[in-house]
Design an enzyme around this catalytic site. Structure first.
Site, mmCIF file in Angstrom:
data_model
loop_
_atom_site.group_PDB
_atom_site.id
_atom_site.type_symbol
_atom_site.label_atom_id
_atom_site.label_comp_id
_atom_site.label_asym_id
_atom_site.label_seq_id
_atom_site.Cartn_x
_atom_site.Cartn_y
_atom_site.Cartn_z
ATOM 1 N N ASN A 10 0.918 -1.053 0.070
ATOM 2 C CA ASN A 10 0.121 -0.227 0.019
ATOM 3 C C ASN A 10 0.749 1.183 0.524
ATOM 4 O OD1 ASN A 10 -2.016 2.214 0.485
ATOM 5 N ND2 ASN A 10 -2.135 1.750 2.325
ATOM 6 N N LYS A 12 0.506 4.222 0.084
ATOM 7 C CA LYS A 12 -0.126 5.680 0.247
ATOM 8 C C LYS A 12 -0.468 6.847 -0.381
ATOM 9 C CE LYS A 12 0.370 3.208 4.508
ATOM 10 N NZ LYS A 12 0.618 3.732 6.217
ATOM 11 N N HIS A 95 -9.594 0.914 3.977
ATOM 12 C CA HIS A 95 -8.201 0.999 5.165
ATOM 13 C C HIS A 95 -8.621 2.345 6.147
ATOM 14 C CE1 HIS A 95 -4.030 2.545 6.514
ATOM 15 N NE2 HIS A 95 -3.633 1.091 5.616
ATOM 16 N N GLU A 97 -7.102 4.864 7.220
ATOM 17 C CA GLU A 97 -6.919 6.163 7.031
ATOM 18 C C GLU A 97 -7.976 6.316 6.299
ATOM 19 O OE1 GLU A 97 -3.321 5.482 4.997
ATOM 20 O OE2 GLU A 97 -2.059 4.549 7.110
ATOM 21 N N GLU A 167 -5.850 -4.913 10.218
ATOM 22 C CA GLU A 167 -4.401 -4.476 10.270
ATOM 23 C C GLU A 167 -4.404 -3.124 11.733
ATOM 24 O OE1 GLU A 167 -2.213 -2.874 6.525
ATOM 25 O OE2 GLU A 167 -4.407 -1.311 7.159
ATOM 26 N N GLY A 173 2.431 2.013 10.516
ATOM 27 C CA GLY A 173 2.971 2.636 10.557
ATOM 28 C C GLY A 173 3.902 3.510 11.641
ATOM 29 N N SER A 213 3.481 -2.411 9.901
ATOM 30 C CA SER A 213 4.498 -2.881 10.728
ATOM 31 C C SER A 213 5.361 -3.993 10.075
ATOM 32 C CB SER A 213 4.958 -2.013 11.632
ATOM 33 O OG SER A 213 4.153 -1.015 12.289
ATOM 34 N N GLY A 235 5.052 0.941 4.399
ATOM 35 C CA GLY A 235 6.161 2.062 4.268
ATOM 36 C C GLY A 235 7.079 0.781 3.825
HETATM 37 C C1 PEP Z 1 -0.961 0.270 5.852
HETATM 38 O O1 PEP Z 1 -0.713 1.455 5.381
HETATM 39 O O2 PEP Z 1 -1.607 -0.985 5.537
HETATM 40 C C2 PEP Z 1 0.088 -0.662 6.436
HETATM 41 C C3 PEP Z 1 0.330 -1.769 7.396
HETATM 42 O O3 PEP Z 1 1.058 0.514 6.560
HETATM 43 P P1 PEP Z 1 3.209 -0.181 7.330
HETATM 44 O O4 PEP Z 1 3.188 -1.409 7.016
HETATM 45 O O5 PEP Z 1 3.503 1.157 7.656
HETATM 46 O O6 PEP Z 1 2.294 -0.285 9.251
#
Ligand code: PEP
Length: 249
Positions: A10, A12, A95, A97, A167, A173, A213, A235
């Site tokens: 992803n 973003k 998501h 966010e 998630e 993040g 993460s 990330g």
């Molecule tokens: C995500 O954006 O779905 C995500 C899991 O981000 P990260 O891996 O950076 O925590």
């Protein structure tokens, strides 16, 4: 039959179109594998150049969002047909966010999921609890509600092809990966919820990712868990690390 892993990035709101092309070209040889489906979910403006760059590789380019109407006066939105017209097969829906910053609700998530299926696009449906919810012991209650509403009106045949991304919001993040036990426990709970809504066969077929993460060090322990069928990676999907996560074995 064993479920094939699905590992999705992803991006973003990162990568301009020219940066997207460079990143796909860099990652192409690193994510080559037959063992997992590999999807890069990228900003809408990057989809076409990323697809061009990914041609001939195992990378599928997906979208990060989609609207639930067919067309019309919805300034700034992307319709399902805009995605299918260029061959997009996956879209991230709901998501955290988007729920937090763009007021998406379980109900709009459900509308988008139904619309994605109507157009033959596989939704990657996100769910996950906040830190407060985890500390209050209501994680599974909350996620069961998210799942039950997301799947309202979805047939068993459609549900079998869906992807769910678990998630935990506190792990996105933050560099804080959920423990393998925490991740497995919730993914098993989600599969049990799907079995309740549909049946054992649907629950066996649906793919459930962990996200939050994920990095090359945590991926192997997570991905061997019985109910974790891959990852949604933020990330670490923007760098060579993604190749190590995809080839985690
Ligand atoms: C995500 O954006 O779905 C995500 C899991 O981000 P990260 O891996 O950076 O925590």
């Amino acid at each position: 039959m064993a479920r094939k892993k699905i590992i999705a990035g992803n991006w973003k709101m990162n990568m301009t179109p020219s940066q997207a092309v460079a990143l796909v070209n860099e990652l192409k040889p690193l994510v080559a594998t037959e063992e997992a489906d590999v999807v890069f979910c990228v900003p809408a403006i990057d989809i076409i150049p990323a697809m061009e760059a990914a041609k001939g590789s195992n990378i599928e380019i997906g979208a990060e969002n989609m609207y639930f109407e067919e067309k019309g006066a919805f300034t700034g939105e992307i319709s399902p047909e805009m995605l299918t017209d260029i061959g997009v097969k996956y879209v991230i829906i709901g998501h955290s966010e988007r729920r937090e910053y763009f007021a998406e609700t379980d109900e709009t998530v459900n509308k988008k999921v139904l619309k994605a299926f109507e157009h033959g696009i596989t939704p990657i449906i996100c769910c996950g609890e906040s830190l407060t919810q985890r500390e209050q012991g209501v994680t599974m209650d909350f996620i069961r509600q998210q799942i039950k509403i997301a799947f309202l009106g979805v047939t068993a045949e459609q549900a079998k092809t869906a992807v769910i991304a678990y998630e935990p919001i506190w792990a996105i993040g933050t560099g804080k990966t959920a423990t393998t036990e925490q991740a497995q426990e919730v993914c098993a709970g989600i599969r049990a919820c799907i079995a309740e809504i549909y049946d054992a066969e649907t629950a066996e077929a649906i793919r459930i990712q962990y996200g939050g993460s994920v990095n090359p060090a945590t991926a192997p322990d997570l991905f061997v868990q019985a109910d974790i069928d891959g990852g949604l990676v933020g990330g670490a999907s923007l760098k060579a690390d993604f190749g190590k996560i995809v080839n985690w074995k």
